[in-house]
Write a protein that holds these residues in place. Structure first.
Motif, PDB file in Angstrom:
ATOM      1  N   VAL A  71       0.877  -1.120  -0.538  1.00 29.48           N
ATOM      2  CA  VAL A  71       0.064  -0.021   0.364  1.00 29.48           C
ATOM      3  C   VAL A  71       0.781   1.258  -0.174  1.00 29.48           C
ATOM      4  N   VAL A  72       1.646   1.029   1.181  1.00 26.13           N
ATOM      5  CA  VAL A  72       2.941   2.679   1.024  1.00 26.13           C
ATOM      6  C   VAL A  72       3.417   2.491  -0.618  1.00 26.13           C
ATOM      7  N   SER A  73       3.935   1.669  -1.057  1.00 22.16           N
ATOM      8  CA  SER A  73       4.420   1.070  -2.376  1.00 22.16           C
ATOM      9  C   SER A  73       3.601   2.331  -3.811  1.00 22.16           C
ATOM     10  N   LEU A  74       2.416   1.974  -2.833  1.00 24.72           N
ATOM     11  CA  LEU A  74       1.407   2.305  -4.261  1.00 24.72           C
ATOM     12  C   LEU A  74       0.775   4.046  -4.238  1.00 24.72           C
ATOM     13  N   ILE A  75       0.650   4.469  -3.179  1.00 23.13           N
ATOM     14  CA  ILE A  75       1.190   5.636  -2.438  1.00 23.13           C
ATOM     15  C   ILE A  75       2.614   6.394  -2.961  1.00 23.13           C
ATOM     16  N   TYR A  76       3.365   5.949  -2.650  1.00 18.52           N
ATOM     17  CA  TYR A  76       4.928   6.201  -3.337  1.00 18.52           C
ATOM     18  C   TYR A  76       5.011   6.814  -4.612  1.00 18.52           C
ATOM     19  N   GLY A  77       4.710   5.151  -5.120  1.00 20.31           N
ATOM     20  CA  GLY A  77       4.356   5.734  -6.619  1.00 20.31           C
ATOM     21  C   GLY A  77       3.689   6.473  -7.177  1.00 20.31           C
ATOM     22  N   TYR A  78       2.492   6.619  -6.744  1.00 18.09           N
ATOM     23  CA  TYR A  78       1.297   7.593  -7.063  1.00 18.09           C
ATOM     24  C   TYR A  78       2.311   8.914  -6.979  1.00 18.09           C
ATOM     25  N   LEU A  79       3.007   9.695  -6.485  1.00 20.13           N
ATOM     26  CA  LEU A  79       3.105  10.899  -5.902  1.00 20.13           C
ATOM     27  C   LEU A  79       4.430  10.901  -6.278  1.00 20.13           C
ATOM     28  N   ASN A  80       5.215  10.069  -6.990  1.00 22.72           N
ATOM     29  CA  ASN A  80       6.275  10.502  -7.441  1.00 22.72           C
ATOM     30  C   ASN A  80       5.667  10.896  -8.807  1.00 22.72           C
ATOM     31  N   PHE A  81       4.733   9.921  -9.274  1.00 19.23           N
ATOM     32  CA  PHE A  81       4.247  10.636 -10.884  1.00 19.23           C
ATOM     33  C   PHE A  81       3.444  12.193 -10.682  1.00 19.23           C
ATOM     34  N   LYS A  82       2.829  12.410  -9.342  1.00 21.30           N
ATOM     35  CA  LYS A  82       1.867  13.166  -9.910  1.00 21.30           C
ATOM     36  C   LYS A  82       2.261  14.604  -9.680  1.00 21.30           C
ATOM     37  N   GLY A  83       2.133  15.703 -10.786  1.00 19.74           N
ATOM     38  CA  GLY A  83       2.088  16.857 -11.154  1.00 19.74           C
ATOM     39  C   GLY A  83       3.818  17.156 -11.740  1.00 19.74           C
ATOM     40  N   LEU A  84       4.145  15.885 -12.949  1.00 18.96           N
ATOM     41  CA  LEU A  84       5.149  16.061 -13.257  1.00 18.96           C
ATOM     42  C   LEU A  84       4.598  16.358 -14.664  1.00 18.96           C
ATOM     43  N   THR A 108       9.440  19.449 -13.950  1.00 21.76           N
ATOM     44  CA  THR A 108       9.334  19.119 -12.404  1.00 21.76           C
ATOM     45  C   THR A 108      10.205  20.213 -11.362  1.00 21.76           C
ATOM     46  N   ASP A 109       9.385  20.124 -10.369  1.00 19.48           N
ATOM     47  CA  ASP A 109       9.540  21.007  -8.999  1.00 19.48           C
ATOM     48  C   ASP A 109       9.948  20.223  -7.517  1.00 19.48           C
ATOM     49  N   LYS A 110      10.517  18.733  -7.709  1.00 17.87           N
ATOM     50  CA  LYS A 110      10.849  18.253  -7.104  1.00 17.87           C
ATOM     51  C   LYS A 110      11.699  16.649  -7.253  1.00 17.87           C
ATOM     52  N   ASN A 111      12.759  16.089  -7.114  1.00 18.49           N
ATOM     53  CA  ASN A 111      13.339  14.797  -6.845  1.00 18.49           C
ATOM     54  C   ASN A 111      12.195  13.823  -7.736  1.00 18.49           C
ATOM     55  N   ARG A 112      12.051  13.385  -9.040  1.00 22.80           N
ATOM     56  CA  ARG A 112      11.726  11.807  -9.036  1.00 22.80           C
ATOM     57  C   ARG A 112      12.465  11.328  -9.568  1.00 22.80           C
ATOM     58  N   PHE A 113      11.572  10.169  -9.816  1.00 24.46           N
ATOM     59  CA  PHE A 113      12.639   8.562  -9.792  1.00 24.46           C
ATOM     60  C   PHE A 113      12.005   8.142 -10.643  1.00 24.46           C
ATOM     61  N   ASP A 114      12.254   6.904 -11.241  1.00 22.33           N
ATOM     62  CA  ASP A 114      12.127   5.913 -12.895  1.00 22.33           C
ATOM     63  C   ASP A 114      11.174   6.527 -13.691  1.00 22.33           C
ATOM     64  N   ILE A 115      11.414   7.506 -14.516  1.00 25.26           N
ATOM     65  CA  ILE A 115      10.387   8.307 -14.940  1.00 25.26           C
ATOM     66  C   ILE A 115      11.122   7.436 -16.254  1.00 25.26           C
ATOM     67  N   SER A 116       9.892   6.773 -17.425  1.00 20.58           N
ATOM     68  CA  SER A 116      10.210   6.062 -18.632  1.00 20.58           C
ATOM     69  C   SER A 116       9.277   6.371 -19.851  1.00 20.58           C
ATOM     70  N   ILE A 117       9.577   6.803 -20.978  1.00 25.10           N
ATOM     71  CA  ILE A 117       9.135   7.358 -22.265  1.00 25.10           C
ATOM     72  C   ILE A 117       8.874   6.008 -23.420  1.00 25.10           C
ATOM     73  N   HIS A 118       7.747   5.754 -23.694  1.00 23.65           N
ATOM     74  CA  HIS A 118       7.813   4.619 -24.923  1.00 23.65           C
ATOM     75  C   HIS A 118       6.974   5.102 -25.281  1.00 23.65           C
ATOM     76  N   HIS A 119       7.223   4.923 -26.368  1.00 17.98           N
ATOM     77  CA  HIS A 119       6.719   5.633 -27.900  1.00 17.98           C
ATOM     78  C   HIS A 119       6.100   3.668 -28.497  1.00 17.98           C
ATOM     79  N   ILE A 120       5.038   3.881 -28.384  1.00 24.86           N
ATOM     80  CA  ILE A 120       4.138   2.604 -28.712  1.00 24.86           C
ATOM     81  C   ILE A 120       3.657   2.413 -30.134  1.00 24.86           C
ATOM     82  N   LYS A 121       4.434   3.184 -31.212  1.00 20.91           N
ATOM     83  CA  LYS A 121       4.510   2.564 -32.022  1.00 20.91           C
ATOM     84  C   LYS A 121       5.799   1.573 -33.099  1.00 20.91           C
ATOM     85  N   THR A 122       6.792   2.356 -31.883  1.00 20.55           N
ATOM     86  CA  THR A 122       7.973   2.318 -32.591  1.00 20.55           C
ATOM     87  C   THR A 122       9.257   0.926 -30.987  1.00 20.55           C
ATOM     88  N   GLY A 123       8.472   1.277 -30.078  1.00 22.73           N
ATOM     89  CA  GLY A 123       8.949   0.153 -29.228  1.00 22.73           C
ATOM     90  C   GLY A 123      10.215   1.097 -28.476  1.00 22.73           C
TER      91      GLY A 123
END
Length: 310
Positions: A71-84, A108-123
């Motif tokens: 549950v803590v991981s779900l919360i922290y994962g969401y907060l890491n993404f929110k506002g990006l 971003t205005d804070k530290n964030r971790f493990d952000i990936s951008i994936h193009h669906i068409k080309t992979g």
């Protein structure tokens, strides 16, 4: 996934995520346990069943701690993404096999971790392990020659511990031109049929090497003609001008080249780049289209875009 359900899902995503810039908020962020997270949850459930059966409080405590950690991981994962914030700055056109990049600004205005951008068409995937400030990143789209709608990017993270999957989308309507890869063409074409059905002489005029004057360097001029002696002395970029150096246009005709369609387009691409480098005006004929004579970088870009569209 059934086609009907997939079409409905695509409509919903297009409505929410079709843009060139987005700030991820609660209504555009999706959070679920990852595969590892579901496995972790299964072990916690198994521990809970064992603790009940054997009336072992220690095993029950372990299962509770595991659930709390998830549950803590779900919360922290969401907060890491929110506002990006994510903005597609532009799509960088290039030749097939080159750097056809989608250039992004991550805001971003804070530290964030493990952000990936994936193009669906080309992979294609771009990974930002750590992000502390607004930065620019690129996603190399390995696309074939042509004009392509950039389409859908999936932005996701498995932070923290890899137990959760947080993701969202950016769906772009920008188009990107992928030019043919240049292929050396040893050919000499002297005329091209114009739009009115007549043949226009496009032979290059003979060069006269008699020096005329020095003129100021302009963007797009060949560096071979720069007077480096004057540059070293006065720090001025001056170009040598010669009497008679203006050339008549040359013509590049698709039908006079050999090879497959792609090979002919690649040869035309080579000729266009070569003519531009030499400041040689040129016209070009393709099936059902004739490009009037011109020169310079803008004429070159128009020509390459026409070749990518063919």
């Amino acid at each position: 996934m059934p086609p009907l359900f997939q079409n409905l899902l695509d409509k919903i995503l297009n409505k929410k995520h079709q843009c060139e810039s987005i700030v991820f908020k609660h209504d555009s962020i999706y959070v679920v346990p990852s595969k590892g997270g579901f496995g972790f949850l299964s072990i916690a459930l198994l521990n809970f069943i064992l603790g009940i059966n054997y009336q072992n409080n220690l095993i029950l405590a372990v299962s509770y701690i595991m659930v709390i950690l998830l549950v803590v991981s779900l919360i922290y994962g969401y907060l890491n993404f929110k506002g990006l914030g994510l903005r597609l700055i532009h799509a960088q056109a290039d030749h097939a096999g080159g750097k056809t990049d989608a250039v992004f600004e991550l805001i971003t205005d804070k530290n964030r971790f493990d952000i990936s951008i994936h193009h669906i068409k080309t992979g294609a995937i771009t990974i930002c392990d750590f992000l502390s400030q607004t930065s620019i990143t690129k996603n190399n789209l390995k696309l074939p020659r042509g004009v392509h709608l950039i389409g859908k990017f999936k932005v996701f993270s498995h932070y923290p511990f890899g137990l959760v999957r947080v993701w969202s989308y950016l769906i772009s309507q920008q188009k990107i031109h992928v030019y043919p890869a240049p292929l050396n063409a040893n050919t000499d074409m002297s005329s091209i049929e114009t739009n009115n059905g007549t043949e226009q002489n496009l032979l290059a005029a003979d060069n006269n090497d008699e020096f005329k004057e020095l003129i100021n360097y302009q963007k797009g001029m060949s560096l071979h003609q720069v007077s480096w002696r004057h540059y070293a002395k006065n720090q001025e970029m001056l170009v040598k001008s010669y009497v008679g150096e203006q050339r008549a246009s040359v013509g590049f005709d698709f039908n006079l080249l050999t090879g497959t369609v792609e090979e002919r387009l690649s040869k035309l691409c080579f000729l266009v780049l070569q003519a531009t480098e030499n400041q040689q005006p040129f016209a070009m004929k393709l099936p059902n289209r004739v490009l009037d004579s011109g020169s310079g970088r803008q004429h070159c870009q128009v020509s390459l875009e026409i070749l990518s569209e063919h």
